[in-house]
Design a protein around this motif. Structure first.
Motif, PDB file in Angstrom:
ATOM      1  N   LEU A 145       0.589  -0.912  -0.575  1.00 46.93           N
ATOM      2  CA  LEU A 145      -0.157  -0.398   0.017  1.00 46.93           C
ATOM      3  C   LEU A 145       0.895   1.714   0.056  1.00 46.93           C
ATOM      4  CD1 LEU A 145      -2.835  -0.829   2.472  1.00 46.93           C
ATOM      5  CD2 LEU A 145      -2.582  -0.630   0.122  1.00 46.93           C
ATOM      6  N   VAL A 146       1.968   1.374   0.667  1.00 47.90           N
ATOM      7  CA  VAL A 146       2.746   2.354   0.829  1.00 47.90           C
ATOM      8  C   VAL A 146       2.725   2.696  -1.064  1.00 47.90           C
ATOM      9  CG1 VAL A 146       5.119   2.798   1.164  1.00 47.90           C
ATOM     10  CG2 VAL A 146       3.963   1.795   3.013  1.00 47.90           C
ATOM     11  N   PHE A 147       3.638   1.530  -1.866  1.00 48.40           N
ATOM     12  CA  PHE A 147       3.812   2.212  -2.949  1.00 48.40           C
ATOM     13  C   PHE A 147       2.815   2.100  -3.928  1.00 48.40           C
ATOM     14  CE2 PHE A 147       6.977  -0.420  -0.869  1.00 48.40           C
ATOM     15  CZ  PHE A 147       8.160  -0.075  -1.251  1.00 48.40           C
ATOM     16  N   ALA A 148       1.622   2.152  -3.559  1.00 49.11           N
ATOM     17  CA  ALA A 148       0.135   2.550  -4.100  1.00 49.11           C
ATOM     18  C   ALA A 148       0.075   3.248  -4.429  1.00 49.11           C
ATOM     19  CB  ALA A 148      -0.968   1.464  -3.712  1.00 49.11           C
ATOM     20  N   ALA A 149       0.245   4.460  -2.688  1.00 48.39           N
ATOM     21  CA  ALA A 149      -0.054   5.466  -2.635  1.00 48.39           C
ATOM     22  C   ALA A 149       1.011   6.358  -3.554  1.00 48.39           C
ATOM     23  CB  ALA A 149       0.464   5.344  -1.414  1.00 48.39           C
ATOM     24  N   LEU A 150       1.794   5.566  -4.133  1.00 45.91           N
ATOM     25  CA  LEU A 150       3.049   6.252  -4.415  1.00 45.91           C
ATOM     26  C   LEU A 150       2.957   6.465  -5.981  1.00 45.91           C
ATOM     27  CD1 LEU A 150       6.074   7.634  -4.833  1.00 45.91           C
ATOM     28  CD2 LEU A 150       6.874   5.132  -5.195  1.00 45.91           C
ATOM     29  N   GLY A 151       2.330   4.709  -6.381  1.00 48.71           N
ATOM     30  CA  GLY A 151       2.070   5.059  -7.672  1.00 48.71           C
ATOM     31  C   GLY A 151       0.713   6.299  -8.244  1.00 48.71           C
ATOM     32  N   VAL A 152      -0.306   6.335  -6.861  1.00 44.82           N
ATOM     33  CA  VAL A 152      -1.388   7.639  -7.914  1.00 44.82           C
ATOM     34  C   VAL A 152      -0.561   8.816  -7.568  1.00 44.82           C
ATOM     35  CG1 VAL A 152      -3.342   8.504  -6.577  1.00 44.82           C
ATOM     36  CG2 VAL A 152      -3.180   6.233  -6.289  1.00 44.82           C
ATOM     37  N   ALA A 153       0.249   8.846  -6.429  1.00 42.00           N
ATOM     38  CA  ALA A 153       1.313  10.642  -6.613  1.00 42.00           C
ATOM     39  C   ALA A 153       1.246  10.808  -7.724  1.00 42.00           C
ATOM     40  CB  ALA A 153       2.074  10.026  -5.315  1.00 42.00           C
ATOM     41  N   ILE A 154       2.327   9.908  -8.284  1.00 42.44           N
ATOM     42  CA  ILE A 154       2.574   9.762  -9.887  1.00 42.44           C
ATOM     43  C   ILE A 154       1.448  10.227 -11.016  1.00 42.44           C
ATOM     44  CG2 ILE A 154       4.451   9.098 -11.634  1.00 42.44           C
ATOM     45  CD1 ILE A 154       5.530   7.160  -9.480  1.00 42.44           C
ATOM     46  N   GLY A 155       0.972   9.677 -10.665  1.00 37.41           N
ATOM     47  CA  GLY A 155      -0.230   9.098 -11.241  1.00 37.41           C
ATOM     48  C   GLY A 155      -0.557  10.908 -11.856  1.00 37.41           C
ATOM     49  N   TYR A 156      -0.907  11.600 -10.683  1.00 36.51           N
ATOM     50  CA  TYR A 156      -1.603  13.055 -10.508  1.00 36.51           C
ATOM     51  C   TYR A 156      -0.478  14.013 -10.660  1.00 36.51           C
ATOM     52  CZ  TYR A 156      -5.500  11.844  -9.127  1.00 36.51           C
ATOM     53  OH  TYR A 156      -7.312  10.886  -9.375  1.00 36.51           O
ATOM     54  N   MET A 157       0.993  13.726 -10.579  1.00 36.67           N
ATOM     55  CA  MET A 157       1.800  14.674 -11.357  1.00 36.67           C
ATOM     56  C   MET A 157       1.756  14.599 -12.602  1.00 36.67           C
ATOM     57  SD  MET A 157       5.986  14.247  -8.917  1.00 36.67           S
ATOM     58  CE  MET A 157       6.372  12.977  -9.991  1.00 36.67           C
ATOM     59  N   ALA A 158       2.581  13.537 -13.674  1.00 34.15           N
ATOM     60  CA  ALA A 158       2.745  13.377 -14.631  1.00 34.15           C
ATOM     61  C   ALA A 158       1.614  13.457 -15.100  1.00 34.15           C
ATOM     62  CB  ALA A 158       3.352  11.889 -15.134  1.00 34.15           C
ATOM     63  N   SER A 159       2.187  13.932 -16.643  1.00 36.49           N
ATOM     64  CA  SER A 159       1.433  13.783 -17.466  1.00 36.49           C
ATOM     65  C   SER A 159       1.461  12.922 -18.348  1.00 36.49           C
ATOM     66  CB  SER A 159       2.277  15.766 -18.680  1.00 36.49           C
ATOM     67  OG  SER A 159       3.133  14.218 -19.334  1.00 36.49           O
ATOM     68  N   GLY A 160       0.573  12.594 -19.015  1.00 38.72           N
ATOM     69  CA  GLY A 160       0.362  11.019 -19.834  1.00 38.72           C
ATOM     70  C   GLY A 160       2.195  10.778 -20.973  1.00 38.72           C
ATOM     71  N   ASP A 161       2.951  11.503 -21.564  1.00 40.12           N
ATOM     72  CA  ASP A 161       3.393  11.393 -21.716  1.00 40.12           C
ATOM     73  C   ASP A 161       4.433  10.940 -20.830  1.00 40.12           C
ATOM     74  OD1 ASP A 161       2.708  11.748 -24.437  1.00 40.12           O
ATOM     75  OD2 ASP A 161       2.795  13.760 -24.855  1.00 40.12           O
ATOM     76  N   ALA A 162       4.755  11.298 -19.821  1.00 37.93           N
ATOM     77  CA  ALA A 162       6.006  11.693 -19.037  1.00 37.93           C
ATOM     78  C   ALA A 162       6.320  10.914 -18.174  1.00 37.93           C
ATOM     79  CB  ALA A 162       6.357  13.109 -17.833  1.00 37.93           C
ATOM     80  N   VAL A 163       4.480   9.775 -17.866  1.00 37.25           N
ATOM     81  CA  VAL A 163       4.833   9.234 -16.604  1.00 37.25           C
ATOM     82  C   VAL A 163       4.838   7.732 -16.507  1.00 37.25           C
ATOM     83  CG1 VAL A 163       2.707   7.826 -17.662  1.00 37.25           C
ATOM     84  CG2 VAL A 163       2.910   8.313 -15.114  1.00 37.25           C
ATOM     85  N   ARG A 164       5.773   7.659 -17.824  1.00 41.45           N
ATOM     86  CA  ARG A 164       6.057   6.069 -18.257  1.00 41.45           C
ATOM     87  C   ARG A 164       7.513   6.481 -17.384  1.00 41.45           C
ATOM     88  NH1 ARG A 164       4.702   1.682 -22.516  1.00 41.45           N
ATOM     89  NH2 ARG A 164       3.066   1.706 -21.180  1.00 41.45           N
ATOM     90  N   PRO A 165       8.715   7.309 -18.202  1.00 46.29           N
ATOM     91  CA  PRO A 165      10.109   7.130 -17.964  1.00 46.29           C
ATOM     92  C   PRO A 165      10.511   7.988 -16.075  1.00 46.29           C
ATOM     93  CG  PRO A 165       9.904   9.136 -19.437  1.00 46.29           C
ATOM     94  CD  PRO A 165       8.091   8.798 -19.188  1.00 46.29           C
ATOM     95  N   ILE A 166       9.263   8.999 -15.956  1.00 53.86           N
ATOM     96  CA  ILE A 166       9.437   9.123 -14.348  1.00 53.86           C
ATOM     97  C   ILE A 166       9.182   7.537 -13.080  1.00 53.86           C
ATOM     98  CG2 ILE A 166       7.814  10.147 -12.433  1.00 53.86           C
ATOM     99  CD1 ILE A 166       7.761  12.584 -14.518  1.00 53.86           C
ATOM    100  N   THR A 167       7.694   6.471 -13.257  1.00 62.68           N
ATOM    101  CA  THR A 167       7.974   5.886 -13.098  1.00 62.68           C
ATOM    102  C   THR A 167       8.531   5.138 -13.298  1.00 62.68           C
ATOM    103  OG1 THR A 167       5.606   6.455 -13.560  1.00 62.68           O
ATOM    104  CG2 THR A 167       6.109   3.450 -12.739  1.00 62.68           C
ATOM    105  N   MET A 168       9.306   4.548 -14.534  1.00 63.15           N
ATOM    106  CA  MET A 168      10.630   3.775 -14.814  1.00 63.15           C
ATOM    107  C   MET A 168      11.755   3.611 -14.253  1.00 63.15           C
ATOM    108  SD  MET A 168       9.013   0.968 -16.807  1.00 63.15           S
ATOM    109  CE  MET A 168      10.578   0.386 -17.499  1.00 63.15           C
ATOM    110  N   ILE A 169      12.062   4.995 -13.500  1.00 62.67           N
ATOM    111  CA  ILE A 169      13.270   5.920 -13.274  1.00 62.67           C
ATOM    112  C   ILE A 169      12.804   5.413 -11.312  1.00 62.67           C
ATOM    113  CG2 ILE A 169      14.457   7.700 -12.482  1.00 62.67           C
ATOM    114  CD1 ILE A 169      14.491   7.954 -15.490  1.00 62.67           C
ATOM    115  N   THR A 170      11.933   5.182 -11.323  1.00 59.95           N
ATOM    116  CA  THR A 170      11.667   5.266  -9.475  1.00 59.95           C
ATOM    117  C   THR A 170      11.515   3.757  -9.175  1.00 59.95           C
ATOM    118  OG1 THR A 170      10.008   7.100  -9.667  1.00 59.95           O
ATOM    119  CG2 THR A 170       9.466   5.882  -7.916  1.00 59.95           C
ATOM    120  N   TYR A 171      10.345   3.104 -10.631  1.00 59.79           N
ATOM    121  CA  TYR A 171      10.856   1.640 -10.004  1.00 59.79           C
ATOM    122  C   TYR A 171      11.650   0.843  -9.845  1.00 59.79           C
ATOM    123  CZ  TYR A 171       9.071  -2.980 -12.137  1.00 59.79           C
ATOM    124  OH  TYR A 171       9.275  -4.193 -12.424  1.00 59.79           O
ATOM    125  N   PHE A 172      12.375   0.869 -11.009  1.00 58.26           N
ATOM    126  CA  PHE A 172      13.917   0.275 -10.838  1.00 58.26           C
ATOM    127  C   PHE A 172      15.031   1.303  -9.798  1.00 58.26           C
ATOM    128  CE2 PHE A 172      12.529  -0.874 -16.055  1.00 58.26           C
ATOM    129  CZ  PHE A 172      12.948  -2.293 -15.594  1.00 58.26           C
TER     130      PHE A 172
END
Length: 246
Positions: A145-172
């Motif tokens: 749930l800690v990372f579910a909250a992070l996922g929601v935050a990134i989803g509202y912070m980033a645009s559709g084009d930027a969300v994937r690279p931001i998520t991937m960098i955070t994820y890896f």
């Protein structure tokens, strides 16, 4: 809200690519990393065999994949497509949308944990007491749930084009530096000092404590609580900010 949760679950379970990376991929990585290790080979400083250590790491990695990757990209794209704006015109409360996203990701994360456990038990002969299996499942699932909250935050912070690279960098970044792919004991001392303060390191430490039949360190539990508060608070603030723009 129940209807939206059912819709989100159906969409998640029909997404074969998402299911592969969240359910099958962690088990494949477990076999790749622990497959060649002997049954008595241990990780320095833990007293755990390679198989038991990596089982918790890959189960945690699978849950992280489901809740982080699943939430962030879908939310960002639905914001841009206007779907979120349409939902605001209904009687659905704002928190209902976030809860539905989190619930669907949490449901998918459970199979990823269980599949890794089954592979570890059948292929690498990992044996634990019944209470340990149950406690591991609950701790890893709840900790996601800690990372579910992070996922929601990134989803509202980033645009559709930027969300994937931001998520991937955070994820890896969180996966590798937090010790989910390799023990942090193999890191240089300065990097180990950084890793100990990451949420993924504390997350995996919960499962390792259960495997060692001891209570989790208070520091790890506190870190997860603090990170959850930060991520959830950030997600709530970004949601309100996005609502004002609409």
């Amino acid at each position: 809200m129940n209807s939206l949760i059912k819709l989100e679950l159906t969409r998640a379970l029909r997404n074969r690519k998402f299911l592969f990376f969240s359910v099958i991929y962690p088990s494949a990585l477990f076999l790749l990393i622990a497959g060649s290790a002997g049954g008595t080979d241990k990780i320095d400083g833990t007293g755990l065999t390679v198989a038991t250590y990596m089982m918790v790491s890959m189960a945690s990695f699978g849950a992280l994949t489901a809740v982080l990757m699943g939430n962030s990209e879908r939310i960002a794209k639905e914001r841009e497509s206007g779907w979120v704006r349409q939902l605001r015109l209904t009687t659905l409360p704002g928190r209902g949308y976030v809860i539905a996203k989190t619930a669907s990701a949490a449901v998918v994360s459970l199979p990823s944990i269980i599949v890794v456990f089954i592979v570890a038990a059948t292929v690498k002969d990992v044996r634990l007491d019944a209470w340990q299996w149950l406690a591991l499942t609950g701790a890893i699932w709840a900790g996601s749930l800690v990372f579910a909250a992070l996922g929601v935050a990134i989803g509202y912070m980033a645009s559709g084009d930027a969300v994937r690279p931001i998520t991937m960098i955070t994820y890896f970044g969180l996966s590798m530096l937090g010790g989910l792919w390799m023990p942090t004991t193999t890191f240089p001392d300065w990097l180990q000092s950084i890793a100990k303060w990451l949420p993924t390191h504390a997350y995996a430490a919960l499962g390792q404590a259960i495997e060692q039949s001891r209570s989790p360190h208070a520091k790890d539990v506190t870190l997860l609580v603090v990170y959850f508060a930060l991520f959830a608070g950030g997600a709530a603030w970004l949601y309100r900010k996005d609502t004002l723009k609409a």
